[in-house]
Structure formats: C-alpha cells, structure tokens
Design an enzyme around this catalytic site. Structure first.
Site, short mmCIF file in Angstrom:
data_model
loop_
_atom_site.label_atom_id
_atom_site.label_comp_id
_atom_site.label_asym_id
_atom_site.label_seq_id
_atom_site.Cartn_x
_atom_site.Cartn_y
_atom_site.Cartn_z
N ASN A 175 0.88 -1.17 0.00
CA ASN A 175 0.00 0.00 0.00
C ASN A 175 0.92 1.22 0.00
OD1 ASN A 175 -1.79 2.07 0.48
ND2 ASN A 175 -2.84 1.06 2.17
N ARG B 22 -9.47 17.18 5.86
CA ARG B 22 -10.35 17.51 4.74
C ARG B 22 -11.68 18.05 5.24
NH1 ARG B 22 -9.61 11.66 2.30
NH2 ARG B 22 -7.38 11.70 1.87
#
Length: 401
Positions: free
Chosen positions: A7, A242
């Site tokens: 990943n 975010r």
C-alpha cells in the site's frame, strides 16, 4: 511461494507478506517519512504467534530506497522470511482510483499503468505514489505477477441515480465526472465480516470507515448502493484535514472576493480543514484529550463530526429501506469510544441503542456494542485491507487471471 501486499502512499509504504494459501501474515511493516532524512521503518515478524518488532531510523530519499529497505529486511539473514526475491510469486497493490474502466482486480500491464496515471488529477495525493510503488516492485521482484486492487471498485454497483451529479451530461460522458467513492477495499471487507457474523446474506448495513480520511457506505446484500465520498476523497464526512461536503459557493466566494487560486483552495480543503481547521489538531487522540478538558473548540469539532455521520445514517437508512447493523471501522472507528457514543446518541427511533459500558472496553476483534432492546446491531470490526488484497490476488490467480 508468497503474496506481498503493498500500500504505497505519497510519503509512506505499508506492506504485509502472506504465505500463498494463508490468511495469517508472516510479517508486516510501515515505512514512513519518505523523502526525509529521519525516515522510520517499523518491521514486525510473526513466528508461532509471537511478534518481533524492529524499528529503524534512516534516510529514505524516495520510494525506491524504501522498497529496497523492505526487500532487504525480508531476506536479512537473522530475520529472513524468504531466501530470495523469486519466492514472491504475487504482489498485490492497493490503488485508490481506478475510474470507470478499472473496476476489478487486474494484472498490471503497461496499459493498466497508463490508465492509473491518467487518473492522477482525480487522486493527486494517492495514484502517483501507487505508480511509484508498482514500478519499483517490478524492478525488485521481476518474476512476480503484479496485481492492482482498486479502492473504487466496490462502489461500481452504485445505481446511476446515486453516482450522477446534476450537471450537464457532457461532463459525465466526456470527462467521467461522477461519484466514484473510496475506501472500497475496507468497506467490502467489513461488510463481508458483518454478513458472516449476522448469518444474513441479505443484511442491510451502513459501514463507517473513520480514520484520517472518513467515508460511509450503504450496503444491501453485500452490494454498495451509496457512498459518501465523490469524484475525489474530499466529499462527505468531516475528516482529519479535509473539509468534507461544503457549499460550492464558498469556493467561488474565496476565489472571486478573496483572490484564492485553485491551488490554494485545493490545499485549504484537503490539508488545512476538517478537524485540523476546527481545533488545530488532526489526531483524534489529541482532540479527545481536549474534549475531556472541556475545550470549546474540541467540543464543537466532535459534535460537528458526529452530526455529519448521523445525517448520513438517516439518509442511508432511507436508501436501504431499513437497517440491520452499523459497522464502525478504521483507526477512529475502532478505537475512539467518544465518537461511537456521540454518533449513536438519540438514535433510538432507528433501533440504535449503544451499551455505554461495552463501548468503553478496549478489546480486539469483532465486538457487538448493542444494548438490550436495540434492534439495530452496533458492531466494531477491525478492517484489514492488506488481507482483503491478498484474498483478491488468490482469487485472481485461481481464475488464471
């Protein structure tokens, strides 16, 4: 033979090594601070259920340096898991954005890499790091079959009414502007675990992935029918840095009245907002400490964070026409009792009733936090994206690609 799962992010690489036919990893690791002199490698080895952990601090100038360090640890004489690189038959790569064409686990070819690169604009923080990881893996493990598993794939079952935006058709038909959704590997894994635990293949679930990035999915009978992230991972819930959903006019106002550039707005919404913008911190452990010290900014941030999740629960229960279980997962979902309590508070009308005492216990594995009388199960299920990727690699191998 072994399956190596990678990943690769913008500044980190997570990895796990599995025997070809086992769900138990033989080792795992995290390489952090890529591009810095104080890079950190955490490498864990599992032998007879006993873990051995090595921590190394060194300069990791780029992804290739990090991957070379990982390969060196896998074959280092005193802790070797493999004798040589040829023992790794398959490498599974998590790729965040697959767009509309890469919708299932896929053997990586030059054409597949081009398609992933073509999506850089939609996942600028993720897809470039994935390509770096793929290209370095191809150099270090030339005999291995490289497979991409896409975070967007699980959400490809969304009906058109859920994935389309109410803008002129040409933006979808020509530019592919639509809801794609993310964290799909995690949502698919925990939904499958919940269905198995409930012994109900048709279960109506809401899966809630809460980490530094946060998203939710409405899952009916194992199929995703809606999700909170959109064209990019910015939409939906309040996250670590975010903003989540915001009126587009806010951006127009900042651009037209305050002179913000597109680059500044991108940084503002992705890296300076969310819990960081509300409190000055993006780690929920810090914000939780402040909450319990009655810090007003932390209190507001937690309430706002939980309120957004509650609104999605209501919407997704309507979309599903019922609800059998809520599933909390990922770092915050699995470990932050305060978040779970605030989300489940005053939700009795949906049969959501959390056991406060059970919720405070820090236990491992799948947990049922439903209080007596609650008809909707409240589950905590640890996600395991690396295992999910390894299983997809096995399945693809069994099908002969």
């Amino acid at each position: 033979m072994y399956i190596l799962v990678i990943n690769s992010g913008s500044s980190s690489i997570k990895y796990q090594l599995f025997l070809q036919h086992s769900d138990q990893p033989v080792c795992s690791g995290l390489i952090e601070r890529i591009g810095q002199d104080n890079g950190l490698i955490t490498h864990e080895i599992f032998r007879a259920d006993v873990a051995q952990t090595l921590k190394l601090e060194q300069s990791i100038k780029d992804h290739e340096t990090g991957m070379q360090a990982m390969a060196g640890l896998l074959t280092r004489e005193d802790i070797a898991m493999i004798d040589n690189a040829a023992q790794i038959g398959t490498i599974g790569h998590r790729v965040v954005h697959g767009g509309e064409t890469l919708t299932k686990p896929t053997v990586i070819t030059a054409e597949v890499k081009e398609k992933i690169m073509a999506l850089y604009a939609l996942a600028p923080l993720h897809n470039p790091g994935h390509i770096k990881g793929i290209e370095v893996a191809e150099k270090l493990f030339p005999a291995a079959t490289q497979i991409a598993v896409f975070d967007t794939a699980f959400h490809q079952t969304l009906p058109e009414r859920a994935f389309r935006y109410a803008i002129p058709d040409k933006f979808y038909l020509e530019d592919g502007i639509r809801v794609y959704g993310f964290h799909g590997i995690s949502h698919q894994y925990v939904a499958g675990a919940a269905i198995t635990w409930l012994k109900d293949p048709g279960a109506k679930l809401i899966t809630i992935h809460l980490g530094n990035g946060c998203s939710m999915a409405a899952v009916s009978g194992g199929r995703c029918i809606d999700t909170s992230m959109g064209l990019t991972p910015l939409d939906g819930l309040v996250m670590g840095t975010r903003s989540g959903a915001i009126d587009p006019s806010v951006l127009l106002y900042l651009q037209q009245q305050k002179g913000y550039t597109a680059e500044q707005l991108t940084g503002l919404l992705n890296k300076q907002s969310g819990m960081l913008g509300l409190t000055g911190y993006n780690d929920m452990r810090d914000i939780s400490r402040l909450y319990h010290e009655n810090d007003p900014a932390a209190k507001l941030a937690y309430e706002l964070y939980a309120y957004r999740i509650k609104k999605f629960i209501g919407a997704y229960t309507a979309a599903l026409n019922g609800l059998d279980a809520l599933v909390f997962t990922a770092g915050v979902g699995e470990n932050d009792a305060l978040t779970r309590e605030l989300v489940c508070r005053d939700m009795e009308f949906l049969g959501i009733n959390i056991d406060i005492a059970k919720n405070q216990l820090r236990e491992k594995g799948l947990r049922d936090l439903t209080a007596g009388g609650g008809r909707t199960r409240i589950l905590v299920i640890p996600t395991n994206e690396e295992l999910a990727i390894a299983r997809e690699c096995r399945r693809l191998g069994a099908e002969g690609h």
